[in-house]
Design a protein around this motif. Structure first.
Motif, PDB file in Angstrom:
ATOM      1  N   CYS A 154       0.838  -1.208   0.000  1.00  0.00           N
ATOM      2  CA  CYS A 154       0.000   0.000   0.000  1.00  0.00           C
ATOM      3  C   CYS A 154       0.868   1.250   0.000  1.00  0.00           C
ATOM      4  N   ARG A 155       0.458   2.208  -0.811  1.00  0.00           N
ATOM      5  CA  ARG A 155       1.103   3.516  -0.850  1.00  0.00           C
ATOM      6  C   ARG A 155       0.015   4.587  -0.825  1.00  0.00           C
ATOM      7  N   LEU A 156       0.268   5.694  -0.132  1.00  0.00           N
ATOM      8  CA  LEU A 156      -0.686   6.793  -0.028  1.00  0.00           C
ATOM      9  C   LEU A 156      -0.097   8.029  -0.682  1.00  0.00           C
ATOM     10  N   PHE A 157      -0.949   8.767  -1.386  1.00  0.00           N
ATOM     11  CA  PHE A 157      -0.449   9.947  -2.095  1.00  0.00           C
ATOM     12  C   PHE A 157      -1.505  11.036  -2.120  1.00  0.00           C
ATOM     13  N   ALA A 158      -1.124  12.213  -1.665  1.00  0.00           N
ATOM     14  CA  ALA A 158      -1.993  13.389  -1.736  1.00  0.00           C
ATOM     15  C   ALA A 158      -1.389  14.354  -2.742  1.00  0.00           C
ATOM     16  N   SER A 159      -2.184  14.772  -3.714  1.00  0.00           N
ATOM     17  CA  SER A 159      -1.703  15.680  -4.755  1.00  0.00           C
ATOM     18  C   SER A 159      -2.585  16.917  -4.821  1.00  0.00           C
ATOM     19  N   SER A 160      -1.992  18.037  -5.155  1.00  0.00           N
ATOM     20  CA  SER A 160      -2.745  19.283  -5.323  1.00  0.00           C
ATOM     21  C   SER A 160      -3.449  19.344  -6.674  1.00  0.00           C
ATOM     22  N   TYR A 161      -3.255  18.303  -7.486  1.00  0.00           N
ATOM     23  CA  TYR A 161      -3.831  18.271  -8.837  1.00  0.00           C
ATOM     24  C   TYR A 161      -4.760  17.063  -8.984  1.00  0.00           C
ATOM     25  N   PRO A 162      -5.650  17.092  -9.975  1.00  0.00           N
ATOM     26  CA  PRO A 162      -6.491  15.915 -10.254  1.00  0.00           C
ATOM     27  C   PRO A 162      -5.655  14.845 -10.945  1.00  0.00           C
ATOM     28  N   ILE A 163      -4.686  14.323 -10.202  1.00  0.00           N
ATOM     29  CA  ILE A 163      -3.634  13.512 -10.802  1.00  0.00           C
ATOM     30  C   ILE A 163      -4.156  12.178 -11.323  1.00  0.00           C
ATOM     31  N   LEU A 164      -5.175  11.614 -10.681  1.00  0.00           N
ATOM     32  CA  LEU A 164      -5.727  10.352 -11.160  1.00  0.00           C
ATOM     33  C   LEU A 164      -6.375  10.543 -12.531  1.00  0.00           C
ATOM     34  N   LYS A 165      -7.103  11.632 -12.714  1.00  0.00           N
ATOM     35  CA  LYS A 165      -7.719  11.919 -14.001  1.00  0.00           C
ATOM     36  C   LYS A 165      -6.655  12.134 -15.078  1.00  0.00           C
ATOM     37  N   ILE A 166      -5.587  12.834 -14.724  1.00  0.00           N
ATOM     38  CA  ILE A 166      -4.482  13.036 -15.667  1.00  0.00           C
ATOM     39  C   ILE A 166      -3.880  11.694 -16.057  1.00  0.00           C
ATOM     40  N   TRP A 167      -3.680  10.823 -15.078  1.00  0.00           N
ATOM     41  CA  TRP A 167      -3.108   9.508 -15.350  1.00  0.00           C
ATOM     42  C   TRP A 167      -4.060   8.669 -16.225  1.00  0.00           C
ATOM     43  N   GLU A 168      -5.334   8.670 -15.877  1.00  0.00           N
ATOM     44  CA  GLU A 168      -6.308   7.868 -16.623  1.00  0.00           C
ATOM     45  C   GLU A 168      -6.449   8.339 -18.072  1.00  0.00           C
ATOM     46  N   SER A 169      -6.441   9.638 -18.288  1.00  0.00           N
ATOM     47  CA  SER A 169      -6.641  10.167 -19.636  1.00  0.00           C
ATOM     48  C   SER A 169      -5.425   9.971 -20.523  1.00  0.00           C
ATOM     49  N   ASN A 170      -4.328   9.503 -19.952  1.00  0.00           N
ATOM     50  CA  ASN A 170      -3.113   9.267 -20.733  1.00  0.00           C
ATOM     51  C   ASN A 170      -2.735   7.795 -20.782  1.00  0.00           C
ATOM     52  N   GLN A 171      -3.745   6.932 -20.596  1.00  0.00           N
ATOM     53  CA  GLN A 171      -3.535   5.506 -20.769  1.00  0.00           C
ATOM     54  C   GLN A 171      -3.735   5.118 -22.236  1.00  0.00           C
ATOM     55  N   PRO A 172      -3.053   4.065 -22.701  1.00  0.00           N
ATOM     56  CA  PRO A 172      -3.196   3.656 -24.102  1.00  0.00           C
ATOM     57  C   PRO A 172      -4.632   3.350 -24.510  1.00  0.00           C
ATOM     58  N   ASP A 173      -5.445   2.875 -23.560  1.00  0.00           N
ATOM     59  CA  ASP A 173      -6.831   2.508 -23.882  1.00  0.00           C
ATOM     60  C   ASP A 173      -7.829   3.601 -23.520  1.00  0.00           C
ATOM     61  N   ALA A 174      -7.342   4.828 -23.253  1.00  0.00           N
ATOM     62  CA  ALA A 174      -8.257   5.939 -22.943  1.00  0.00           C
ATOM     63  C   ALA A 174      -9.204   6.145 -24.111  1.00  0.00           C
ATOM     64  N   LYS A 175     -10.518   6.325 -23.818  1.00  0.00           N
ATOM     65  CA  LYS A 175     -11.530   6.344 -24.864  1.00  0.00           C
ATOM     66  C   LYS A 175     -11.722   7.711 -25.506  1.00  0.00           C
ATOM     67  N   ASN A 176     -11.102   8.736 -24.967  1.00  0.00           N
ATOM     68  CA  ASN A 176     -11.266  10.053 -25.577  1.00  0.00           C
ATOM     69  C   ASN A 176     -10.020  10.892 -25.336  1.00  0.00           C
ATOM     70  N   ASP A 177      -9.974  12.026 -25.983  1.00  0.00           N
ATOM     71  CA  ASP A 177      -8.841  12.945 -25.854  1.00  0.00           C
ATOM     72  C   ASP A 177      -9.205  14.149 -24.998  1.00  0.00           C
ATOM     73  N   GLU A 178     -10.069  13.916 -24.021  1.00  0.00           N
ATOM     74  CA  GLU A 178     -10.515  15.003 -23.153  1.00  0.00           C
ATOM     75  C   GLU A 178      -9.328  15.644 -22.445  1.00  0.00           C
TER      76      GLU A 178
END
Length: 254
Positions: A154-178
């Motif tokens: 387990c690892r915990l991470f607090a970010s000042s940015y919507p970092i999970l959304k940034i990570w998800e939108s830059n996956q090879p299988d991301a469904k859009n270019d939002e």
């Protein structure tokens, strides 16, 4: 004559500086510098590939050419301290945070941090689950002074940015270019390995506060107080039951 130590130091300097001419004497015959140049190229290539495998989203955000430039600087400034290449890249997020060409991408270092935590989680040790029967004989007073242990992966991470959304939108299988608005809020994340895959789970502020305090070795009572500061309705029993069942909590100490 030069000592072995002097030769080793000269070769190390030549590799880090990517300059085989830094060695002023023949090390492998007349073509020693040419051979060393090939070796230097291979060392840098292998270390760049090691970084590329850990930080694919960072590379996608900045492009291959920028990534290679940053990787080369990182390799030179942060020589590997371990024979295990899995440890190389630990300081890359901190390096990116102070890398002038990346200054306009304020979220890049946090993106790298998330990817490194995923890497750590994947390679972390396993642990048997905690059985509720192990807690059943404890009195209520003892429960308040427990120190729960989180799973080693387990690892915990607090970010000042919507970092999970940034990570998800830059996956090879991301469904859009939002496009993601980097100023659209912060994230509290739990990174953990489930089976042979790493999962990223968003947390509420209270649950993150509770889990982070437990991770630091605080008692249940102390951690609960911190969670209540974030959410007066935080349900301690529900949290403990859920996190034992999903093997986030795997042990305890009195």
């Amino acid at each position: 004559m030069h000592s072995l130590h002097e030769l080793q130091a000269a070769v190390a300097t030549a590799i880090l500086e990517r300059d085989s001419s830094r060695i002023g004497w023949s090390i492998c015959g007349d073509d020693g510098q040419d051979r060393l140049a090939v070796y230097i190229g291979n060392v840098y290539h292998n270390l760049r590939q090691a970084l590329r495998e850990v930080y694919p989203v960072v590379e996608r955000l900045v492009g291959e050419q920028f990534f290679d430039h940053a990787a080369n600087r990182y390799i030179r400034d942060n020589p590997s301290q371990s024979g295990d290449i899995q440890h190389f890249g630990h300081h890359f997020p901190r390096f990116l945070a102070s890398f002038p060409p990346a200054a306009s991408l304020s979220y890049l270092a946090d993106t790298a941090t998330l990817e490194w935590l995923m890497h750590e989680s994947f390679h972390a040790a396993d642990h048997a689950p905690l059985l509720f029967s192990e807690l059943s004989n404890l009195a209520g007073a003892e429960c308040s002074t427990l120190r729960f242990r989180l799973h080693p992966a387990c690892r915990l991470f607090a970010s000042s940015y919507p970092i999970l959304k940034i990570w998800e939108s830059n996956q090879p299988d991301a469904k859009n270019d939002e496009r993601v608005d980097a100023s659209a809020g912060c994230d509290w994340l739990l990174v953990r390995r489930i089976g042979f895959a790493v999962d990223i789970q968003p947390l509420h502020a209270a649950e993150f506060a509770m889990m982070h305090a437990l991770h630091e070795g605080r008692t249940v009572d102390d951690a609960y107080e911190l969670a209540l500061q974030q959410d007066p309705e935080f349900a301690l029993g529900v949290f403990i039951e859920r996190r034992i069942l999903d093997s986030t909590i795997v042990g305890f100490e009195l």
